[in-house]
Design a protein around this motif. Structure first.
Motif, mmCIF file in Angstrom:
data_model
loop_
_atom_site.group_PDB
_atom_site.id
_atom_site.type_symbol
_atom_site.label_atom_id
_atom_site.label_comp_id
_atom_site.label_asym_id
_atom_site.label_seq_id
_atom_site.Cartn_x
_atom_site.Cartn_y
_atom_site.Cartn_z
ATOM 1 N N LEU A 127 -57.791 51.325 -39.987
ATOM 2 C CA LEU A 127 -58.860 50.441 -40.458
ATOM 3 C C LEU A 127 -58.348 49.005 -40.600
ATOM 4 C CD1 LEU A 127 -60.475 52.712 -43.217
ATOM 5 C CD2 LEU A 127 -61.357 52.261 -40.913
ATOM 6 N N GLU A 128 -57.168 48.874 -41.139
ATOM 7 C CA GLU A 128 -56.572 47.544 -41.309
ATOM 8 C C GLU A 128 -56.384 46.856 -39.963
ATOM 9 O OE1 GLU A 128 -53.110 46.538 -44.156
ATOM 10 O OE2 GLU A 128 -52.156 46.682 -42.173
ATOM 11 N N GLY A 129 -55.862 47.610 -39.000
ATOM 12 C CA GLY A 129 -55.633 47.047 -37.676
ATOM 13 C C GLY A 129 -56.916 46.694 -36.948
ATOM 14 N N MET A 130 -57.964 47.467 -37.178
ATOM 15 C CA MET A 130 -59.250 47.204 -36.545
ATOM 16 C C MET A 130 -59.950 45.987 -37.146
ATOM 17 S SD MET A 130 -60.674 51.130 -36.179
ATOM 18 C CE MET A 130 -62.304 50.636 -35.608
ATOM 19 N N GLY A 131 -59.649 45.702 -38.399
ATOM 20 C CA GLY A 131 -60.214 44.520 -39.050
ATOM 21 C C GLY A 131 -61.733 44.539 -39.072
ATOM 22 N N ASP A 132 -62.345 43.458 -38.591
ATOM 23 C CA ASP A 132 -63.808 43.327 -38.592
ATOM 24 C C ASP A 132 -64.498 44.348 -37.696
ATOM 25 O OD1 ASP A 132 -63.539 41.234 -40.326
ATOM 26 O OD2 ASP A 132 -63.690 39.674 -38.785
ATOM 27 N N LYS A 133 -63.750 44.959 -36.774
ATOM 28 C CA LYS A 133 -64.340 45.956 -35.868
ATOM 29 C C LYS A 133 -64.578 47.295 -36.561
ATOM 30 C CE LYS A 133 -62.259 44.062 -31.640
ATOM 31 N NZ LYS A 133 -61.345 44.347 -30.508
ATOM 32 N N ALA A 134 -63.995 47.450 -37.750
ATOM 33 C CA ALA A 134 -64.134 48.716 -38.475
ATOM 34 C C ALA A 134 -65.470 48.762 -39.202
ATOM 35 C CB ALA A 134 -62.977 48.872 -39.465
ATOM 36 N N ASP A 135 -66.409 49.499 -38.647
ATOM 37 C CA ASP A 135 -67.700 49.717 -39.308
ATOM 38 C C ASP A 135 -68.197 51.107 -38.918
ATOM 39 O OD1 ASP A 135 -69.564 49.670 -36.954
ATOM 40 O OD2 ASP A 135 -68.913 47.582 -36.799
ATOM 41 N N PRO A 136 -69.211 51.614 -39.598
ATOM 42 C CA PRO A 136 -69.656 53.001 -39.358
ATOM 43 C C PRO A 136 -70.090 53.303 -37.927
ATOM 44 C CG PRO A 136 -70.514 52.206 -41.443
ATOM 45 C CD PRO A 136 -69.892 51.028 -40.770
ATOM 46 N N LYS A 137 -70.353 52.283 -37.133
ATOM 47 C CA LYS A 137 -70.766 52.503 -35.749
ATOM 48 C C LYS A 137 -69.603 52.382 -34.762
ATOM 49 C CE LYS A 137 -75.553 50.976 -36.386
ATOM 50 N NZ LYS A 137 -76.598 50.017 -35.934
ATOM 51 N N ALA A 138 -68.453 51.934 -35.236
ATOM 52 C CA ALA A 138 -67.289 51.748 -34.357
ATOM 53 C C ALA A 138 -66.733 53.108 -33.933
ATOM 54 C CB ALA A 138 -66.223 50.930 -35.066
ATOM 55 N N LYS A 139 -66.620 53.318 -32.630
ATOM 56 C CA LYS A 139 -66.171 54.616 -32.102
ATOM 57 C C LYS A 139 -64.637 54.692 -32.075
ATOM 58 C CE LYS A 139 -70.307 55.369 -29.319
ATOM 59 N NZ LYS A 139 -70.874 56.320 -30.302
ATOM 60 N N VAL A 140 -64.138 55.732 -32.698
ATOM 61 C CA VAL A 140 -62.695 55.960 -32.790
ATOM 62 C C VAL A 140 -62.338 57.276 -32.105
ATOM 63 C CG1 VAL A 140 -60.853 56.588 -34.420
ATOM 64 C CG2 VAL A 140 -62.274 54.579 -34.849
ATOM 65 N N VAL A 141 -61.236 57.274 -31.390
ATOM 66 C CA VAL A 141 -60.683 58.489 -30.779
ATOM 67 C C VAL A 141 -59.608 59.038 -31.715
ATOM 68 C CG1 VAL A 141 -59.358 59.432 -28.844
ATOM 69 C CG2 VAL A 141 -61.167 57.735 -28.429
ATOM 70 N N MET A 142 -59.646 60.333 -31.963
ATOM 71 C CA MET A 142 -58.698 60.960 -32.890
ATOM 72 C C MET A 142 -57.959 62.088 -32.178
ATOM 73 S SD MET A 142 -59.588 62.194 -36.760
ATOM 74 C CE MET A 142 -58.303 62.391 -37.991
ATOM 75 N N ILE A 143 -56.647 61.907 -32.008
ATOM 76 C CA ILE A 143 -55.804 62.922 -31.362
ATOM 77 C C ILE A 143 -54.895 63.526 -32.433
ATOM 78 C CG2 ILE A 143 -54.190 63.433 -29.509
ATOM 79 C CD1 ILE A 143 -56.920 62.430 -28.523
ATOM 80 N N ASN A 144 -55.174 64.754 -32.812
ATOM 81 C CA ASN A 144 -54.445 65.422 -33.890
ATOM 82 C C ASN A 144 -53.251 66.211 -33.358
ATOM 83 O OD1 ASN A 144 -56.306 64.643 -36.025
ATOM 84 N ND2 ASN A 144 -57.756 66.051 -35.066
ATOM 85 N N GLY A 145 -52.459 66.742 -34.311
ATOM 86 C CA GLY A 145 -51.291 67.532 -33.946
ATOM 87 C C GLY A 145 -51.653 68.965 -33.593
ATOM 88 N N ASP A 146 -50.629 69.790 -33.472
ATOM 89 C CA ASP A 146 -50.781 71.184 -33.073
ATOM 90 C C ASP A 146 -51.323 72.012 -34.241
ATOM 91 O OD1 ASP A 146 -50.494 73.786 -32.167
ATOM 92 O OD2 ASP A 146 -48.524 73.442 -31.291
ATOM 93 N N ILE A 202 -65.947 58.782 -35.745
ATOM 94 C CA ILE A 202 -64.939 59.528 -34.973
ATOM 95 C C ILE A 202 -65.691 60.231 -33.844
ATOM 96 C CG2 ILE A 202 -63.142 61.297 -35.028
ATOM 97 C CD1 ILE A 202 -62.767 60.593 -38.005
ATOM 98 N N ALA A 203 -65.724 59.554 -32.715
ATOM 99 C CA ALA A 203 -66.589 59.971 -31.608
ATOM 100 C C ALA A 203 -65.943 60.992 -30.692
ATOM 101 C CB ALA A 203 -67.001 58.742 -30.795
ATOM 102 N N TYR A 204 -64.623 61.105 -30.737
ATOM 103 C CA TYR A 204 -63.905 62.065 -29.879
ATOM 104 C C TYR A 204 -62.692 62.537 -30.671
ATOM 105 C CZ TYR A 204 -61.369 63.970 -25.831
ATOM 106 O OH TYR A 204 -60.697 64.790 -24.941
ATOM 107 N N GLU A 205 -62.582 63.856 -30.875
ATOM 108 C CA GLU A 205 -61.465 64.403 -31.646
ATOM 109 C C GLU A 205 -60.936 65.669 -30.979
ATOM 110 O OE1 GLU A 205 -60.308 65.710 -36.251
ATOM 111 O OE2 GLU A 205 -62.376 65.167 -35.739
#
Length: 367
Positions: free
Chosen positions: A161-180, A203-206
């Motif tokens: 969120l910090e790195g995304m800055g102003d781009k971080a909002d509820p509509k911003a699409k994030v990809v989430m790659i989790n562990g095993d 979180i549009a793709y996990e």
């Protein structure tokens, strides 16, 4: 032969036989002691089983830190080491081999926390103490050493969120790659990250990347195809190894400026942070973790109380209550590289700033 002479002869024979029997008994005792001594080698032996070689930290840091601390605390102890190479069946065989060798305490970072349960049960049935190292193995383990894994995930999410800055909002699409999913830590990282991200971004793709850079790269490519590269605002990667594969895909797609997270403070990740192709990682100080495990191992070997080291308690996937030491993780960005991994001696400035990273280091103020 008169009675007096006969009596003297019988007495001499009796003394001779007694001495002979005593000597035989002493020799037998010596042999017994030697046999016991040979068995004591296993009694002074501690096992260390690590899960894979693809995660750089295990061979480079955890192993030597653990071995050195054991030697410091127990000069006549030896450490039996094996790496599972990401193969749960191989790790199960390694546990059996160590039991056969007479190892009395095994510290194991489980490749598959559920699958290793039978191995833990086998070990404890033979009187071998098991320490769950970094990953909470199922079964009757005696102690657990790791970090607050939900906190790790929380730090990752907050950094994203910090790195995304102003781009971080509820509509911003994030990809989430989790562990095993076979690693219980992965679920805890995921839970902590969701706690930080849910409701703040979409979180549009996990998917799981199985802790493998190649799998994570494939999943990132699929996410770009599914969502469209212009619609992705940030990427959560559960560790640095996978972040490396993801970063290569992002570079190929012209998306290197996207905020990307990681974990483990690998050298390559620190260099990506300097270069701006990864925003953050999570530093889990390997030395105190490995040394805590070594201290627990020696205490268990000696039959000493471990409550001064394992001050917390956790519940494993098999519902076992386990004494634990949970260490505190730290988020690392460009701002605090010097105060974390450099200050602790994990890497030098020269190592981080070698070759192609020299200019980026100068720009980032790393000198």
């Amino acid at each position: 032969m008169n009675a007096k002479i006969r009596s003297a002869v019988v007495g001499a024979v009796a003394v001779s036989m007694a001495l002979s029997i005593a000597a035989c008994g002493k020799a037998g005792d010596d042999d017994k002691d030697k046999a016991a001594g040979s068995g004591d080698k296993g009694g002074k032996s501690i096992g260390l089983l690590l899960p894979d070689t693809t995660t750089a930290r295990y061979e480079k840091f955890d192993k030597p830190y653990f071995e050195n601390k054991v030697k410091e605390l127990c000069s006549d102890c030896t450490v039996e080491y094996a790496n599972a190479g990401a193969d749960p069946a191989k790790q199960a065989q390694q546990v059996s081999t160590m039991i056969t060798k007479g190892v009395k305490v095994i510290a194991v970072s489980a490749q598959d926390a559920a699958a290793i349960k039978s191995s833990v049960e086998e070990a404890t049935s033979k009187g071998v103490k098991v320490i769950a190292y970094d990953r909470l193995a199922q079964g009757p383990v005696s102690a657990y050493v790791s970090f607050d894994n939900e906190k790790v995930g929380q730090l990752q999410g907050e950094a994203l969120l910090e790195g995304m800055g102003d781009k971080a909002d509820p509509k911003a699409k994030v990809v989430m790659i989790n562990g095993d999913d076979a690693d219980p830590n992965a679920a805890q990282f995921k839970k902590g990250a969701h706690g930080a991200l849910d409701g703040k971004v979409d979180i549009a793709y996990e998917q799981t990347g199985l802790w493998k850079d190649t799998v994570a790269a494939e999943k990132m490519s699929a996410a770009i195809t599914q969502l469209g590269k212009k619609n992705i605002a940030g990427v959560y990667s559960a560790n640095d190894g996978m972040a490396g594969g993801i970063a290569n895909v992002l570079k190929g797609a012209g998306l290197s400026s996207l905020t990307l997270t990681g974990q483990d403070a690998e050298l390559a990740a620190i260099q990506r942070i300097v270069a701006g192709t990864q925003y953050a990682t999570v530093y889990k100080a390997f030395k105190p973790q490995a040394e805590a495990a070594a201290e627990l191992a020696v205490k268990l070997l000696k039959g000493e109380d471990i409550s001064s080291v394992a001050t917390a308690e956790v519940t494993s996937g098999s519902n076992d209550k386990v004494p634990a030491q949970l260490l505190t993780p730290v988020s690392v960005t460009q701002k605090n590289i010097k105060d974390t991994v450099v200050k602790d001696g994990l890497y030098t400035i020269d190592e981080i700033c070698a070759g192609e990273f020299a200019a980026a280091c100068a720009k980032a103020g790393l000198k």
